[in-house]
Design an enzyme around this catalytic site. Structure first.
Site, short mmCIF file in Angstrom:
data_model
loop_
_atom_site.label_atom_id
_atom_site.label_comp_id
_atom_site.label_asym_id
_atom_site.label_seq_id
_atom_site.Cartn_x
_atom_site.Cartn_y
_atom_site.Cartn_z
N TYR A 164 -48.13 38.15 49.34
CA TYR A 164 -48.83 37.51 50.46
C TYR A 164 -48.92 36.00 50.23
O TYR A 164 -48.62 35.21 51.12
CB TYR A 164 -50.23 38.13 50.58
N PRO B 130 -57.00 29.36 56.18
CA PRO B 130 -58.34 29.94 56.10
C PRO B 130 -58.63 30.47 54.71
O PRO B 130 -57.71 30.81 53.95
CB PRO B 130 -58.30 31.09 57.12
N GLY B 131 -59.93 30.56 54.41
CA GLY B 131 -60.36 31.18 53.15
C GLY B 131 -60.53 32.66 53.36
O GLY B 131 -59.56 33.38 53.57
N LYS C 228 -47.25 32.96 52.51
CA LYS C 228 -48.05 31.90 53.14
C LYS C 228 -47.61 30.52 52.63
O LYS C 228 -47.68 29.54 53.36
CB LYS C 228 -49.53 32.14 52.90
N1 LIG Z 1 -59.03 37.36 57.49
C1 LIG Z 1 -58.87 36.54 56.45
O1 LIG Z 1 -59.66 36.50 55.50
C2 LIG Z 1 -57.68 35.60 56.42
C3 LIG Z 1 -57.67 34.62 55.42
C4 LIG Z 1 -56.60 33.73 55.36
C5 LIG Z 1 -55.58 33.85 56.29
N2 LIG Z 1 -55.61 34.81 57.25
C6 LIG Z 1 -54.48 34.88 58.18
O2 LIG Z 1 -54.96 34.75 59.49
C7 LIG Z 1 -54.09 35.45 60.38
C8 LIG Z 1 -54.93 36.37 61.26
O3 LIG Z 1 -55.53 37.36 60.43
P1 LIG Z 1 -56.78 38.22 60.92
O4 LIG Z 1 -57.83 38.06 59.90
O5 LIG Z 1 -57.07 37.93 62.35
O6 LIG Z 1 -56.17 39.68 60.72
P2 LIG Z 1 -56.04 40.87 61.77
O7 LIG Z 1 -55.49 42.01 60.99
O8 LIG Z 1 -57.30 41.06 62.52
O9 LIG Z 1 -54.93 40.33 62.78
C9 LIG Z 1 -53.56 40.28 62.46
C10 LIG Z 1 -52.77 40.62 63.71
O10 LIG Z 1 -51.37 40.56 63.39
C11 LIG Z 1 -50.74 41.63 64.08
N3 LIG Z 1 -49.47 42.00 63.43
C12 LIG Z 1 -49.33 42.60 62.20
N4 LIG Z 1 -48.03 42.85 61.98
C13 LIG Z 1 -47.34 42.39 63.07
C14 LIG Z 1 -45.97 42.39 63.44
N5 LIG Z 1 -45.02 42.96 62.66
N6 LIG Z 1 -45.62 41.85 64.63
C15 LIG Z 1 -46.57 41.32 65.45
N7 LIG Z 1 -47.88 41.32 65.17
C16 LIG Z 1 -48.27 41.84 63.98
C17 LIG Z 1 -51.74 42.77 64.01
O11 LIG Z 1 -51.48 43.78 64.99
C18 LIG Z 1 -53.06 42.04 64.22
O12 LIG Z 1 -53.43 42.02 65.59
C19 LIG Z 1 -53.07 36.19 59.51
O13 LIG Z 1 -51.87 35.46 59.46
C20 LIG Z 1 -53.74 36.20 58.15
O14 LIG Z 1 -52.80 36.28 57.10
C21 LIG Z 1 -56.63 35.68 57.34
#
Ligand SMILES: NC(=O)c1ccc[n+]([C@@H]2O[C@H](COP(=O)([O-])OP(=O)(O)OC[C@H]3O[C@@H](n4cnc5c(N)ncnc54)[C@H](O)[C@@H]3O)[C@@H](O)[C@H]2O)c1
Length: 244
Positions: free
Chosen positions: A150, A180-181, A154
């Site tokens: 992961y 994001p954290g 990123k």
């Molecule tokens: N939640 C955290 O703590 C966090 C921290 C740092 C970064 N992020 C990043 O923020 C972004 C949003 O994450 P989130 O927390 O909203 O997670 P989430 O799981 O709620 O949302 C992720 C979305 O991506 C979609 N997805 C997954 N695989 C896919 C594919 N093959 N094709 C199209 N869509 C796909 C999922 O259906 C989901 O709706 C992500 O890129 C994640 O890596 C999240």
């Protein structure tokens, strides 16, 4: 506020926790918004009409192309792209399989590239510039203990962001990344314990985890006129968990 009246916005991963709030806030501020997601759950996105929540699997280049064709037809073009789709993969590097690595890289890194290509081609043809916001992660800088694939994916998103900013700047396309954290969404919820929440909260000087709104607010700022001289940057949105 109504900073985005007349703006055409595509949010990939817009049915997720962070992406859903981003799509909702763009719509609240007057944008026409299309959501593309593997799981196009209409109930997860407030304010975007169901016909504008379209299926798209970032692993499958053909479905990405079809989804963008539909999105561009629906909106009549695109001014803002947000890449918020992503998957988390936990596990040690020693146990990591090639298939798992490929999946994480294909969704998080290659998927971001495919979406950026479709949006940038349209923005260049329109000739009015645009803004792309890629949601990376603090893991790109912090390493990602037990989530090496992961973190690497990123890191690739951050490098892609900078390369695209260099290539497309002449077309007035700005490309930035948010890191994001720890944000409370479905991501990681399956293994999250109250002890995890307490321990991670302490890593922030603010003493709390992030919310989708914390990330959405900055994404909208970057896409707005107020972000007009920002490109090729990777911004921490971590509540101070990291400061470099
Ligand atoms: N939640 C955290 O703590 C966090 C921290 C740092 C970064 N992020 C990043 O923020 C972004 C949003 O994450 P989130 O927390 O909203 O997670 P989430 O799981 O709620 O949302 C992720 C979305 O991506 C979609 N997805 C997954 N695989 C896919 C594919 N093959 N094709 C199209 N869509 C796909 C999922 O259906 C989901 O709706 C992500 O890129 C994640 O890596 C999240």
């Amino acid at each position: 506020m109504s900073r985005f009246v007349g703006a055409r916005v595509v949010v990939v991963g817009g049915a997720g926790g962070i992406g859903g709030r981003i799509a909702e806030r763009f719509t609240e501020e007057g944008a026409s918004t299309v959501v593309l997601d593997l799981a196009p759950r209409t109930e997860a996105v407030v304010g975007v009409p169901a016909p504008r929540i379209l299926p798209c699997d970032l692993v499958d280049a053909a479905t990405v192309e079809t989804a963008f064709d539909r999105a561009l037809a629906e909106l009549g073009g695109v001014d803002v792209l947000v890449n918020s789709a992503g998957i988390l993969a936990r596990g040690s590097l020693l146990e990591l399989t090639a298939d798992r690595w490929d999946l994480v890289m294909n969704v998080n890194a290659r998927g971001t590239l495919l979406a950026m290509q479709h949006a940038a081609r349209a923005m260049i043809a329109q000739g009015e510039g645009g803004s792309i916001v890629n949601i990376a992660s603090m893991a790109a800088k912090a390493g990602g203990n037990d989530e090496g694939a992961y973190a690497a994916s990123k890191g690739a998103v951050v490098a892609l962001t900078r390369a695209a900013a260099l290539e497309w700047g002449e077309h007035q396309i700005r490309v930035n990344a948010l890191l994001p954290g720890y944000v409370l969404t479905d991501m990681g919820a399956d293994t999250r314990t109250p002890e995890d929440v307490a321990a991670w909260s302490k890593k922030s000087p603010l003493g709390r985890l992030g919310t989708p709104d914390d990330v959405a607010g900055f994404a909208l700022f970057l896409a707005s006129r107020d972000g007009s001289y920002l490109t090729g940057q990777a911004f921490n949105v971590t509540g101070g968990m990291i400061m470099h």
